[in-house]
Design a protein around this motif. Structure first.
Motif, PDB file in Angstrom:
ATOM      1  N   MET A   1       0.834  -1.185   0.000  1.00 39.32           N
ATOM      2  CA  MET A   1       0.000   0.000   0.000  1.00 39.32           C
ATOM      3  C   MET A   1       0.877   1.246   0.000  1.00 39.32           C
ATOM      4  N   ASN A   2       0.569   2.156  -0.893  1.00 36.17           N
ATOM      5  CA  ASN A   2       1.317   3.396  -1.022  1.00 36.17           C
ATOM      6  C   ASN A   2       0.827   4.400   0.030  1.00 36.17           C
ATOM      7  N   PRO A   3       1.727   4.896   0.910  1.00 33.91           N
ATOM      8  CA  PRO A   3       1.282   5.838   1.941  1.00 33.91           C
ATOM      9  C   PRO A   3       0.960   7.227   1.403  1.00 33.91           C
ATOM     10  N   TYR A   4       1.427   7.522   0.200  1.00 33.21           N
ATOM     11  CA  TYR A   4       1.177   8.831  -0.387  1.00 33.21           C
ATOM     12  C   TYR A   4       0.186   8.696  -1.541  1.00 33.21           C
ATOM     13  N   THR A   6      -2.187   9.586  -4.780  1.00 36.00           N
ATOM     14  CA  THR A   6      -2.081  10.409  -5.986  1.00 36.00           C
ATOM     15  C   THR A   6      -3.208  11.439  -5.962  1.00 36.00           C
ATOM     16  N   ASN A  54       3.141  14.065  -1.150  1.00 41.10           N
ATOM     17  CA  ASN A  54       4.570  13.833  -1.361  1.00 41.10           C
ATOM     18  C   ASN A  54       5.109  14.585  -2.577  1.00 41.10           C
ATOM     19  N   ARG A  56       3.671  15.264  -5.337  1.00 37.42           N
ATOM     20  CA  ARG A  56       3.094  14.910  -6.637  1.00 37.42           C
ATOM     21  C   ARG A  56       2.184  16.033  -7.116  1.00 37.42           C
TER      22      ARG A  56
END
Length: 95
Positions: A1-4, A6, A54, A56
């Motif tokens: 799982m991506n903590p940041y 999109t 982050n 993005r």
């Protein structure tokens, strides 16, 4: 799982509104005619968006923040003053 996450389209729509409200709140707490204020919440809003995502889509965040800053300061400030204030807020949040 991506903590940041999109950024989604709704995030790009919400940021200028929150930034604009924060800018108006900061202007509400202006202490002197020269523009000295006790709180400056715009930088906090921009910093939070950069941290949450982050970095993005940072170029969109910066553009939207500049537009919101110009609109928030429009009746009382010139375009150059509002742009310089917006650029200062961007540097404060990104450094």
């Amino acid at each position: 799982m991506n903590p940041y996450p999109t950024p989604r389209l709704v995030d790009y729509l919400i940021l200028p509104v929150v930034y604009f409200c924060a800018a108006k709140t900061g202007l509400y707490f202006t202490m002197t005619p020269e523009g000295t204020t006790m709180i400056w919440p715009q930088s906090a809003v921009l910093l939070a968006s950069l941290i949450i995502f982050n970095g993005r889509g940072y170029h969109f965040w910066i553009t939207l923040a500049l537009i919101a800053e110009v609109l928030a300061g429009w009746p009382n400030n010139t375009l150059i003053t509002s742009l310089s204030s917006g650029i200062t807020n961007i540097f404060e949040a990104s450094i």
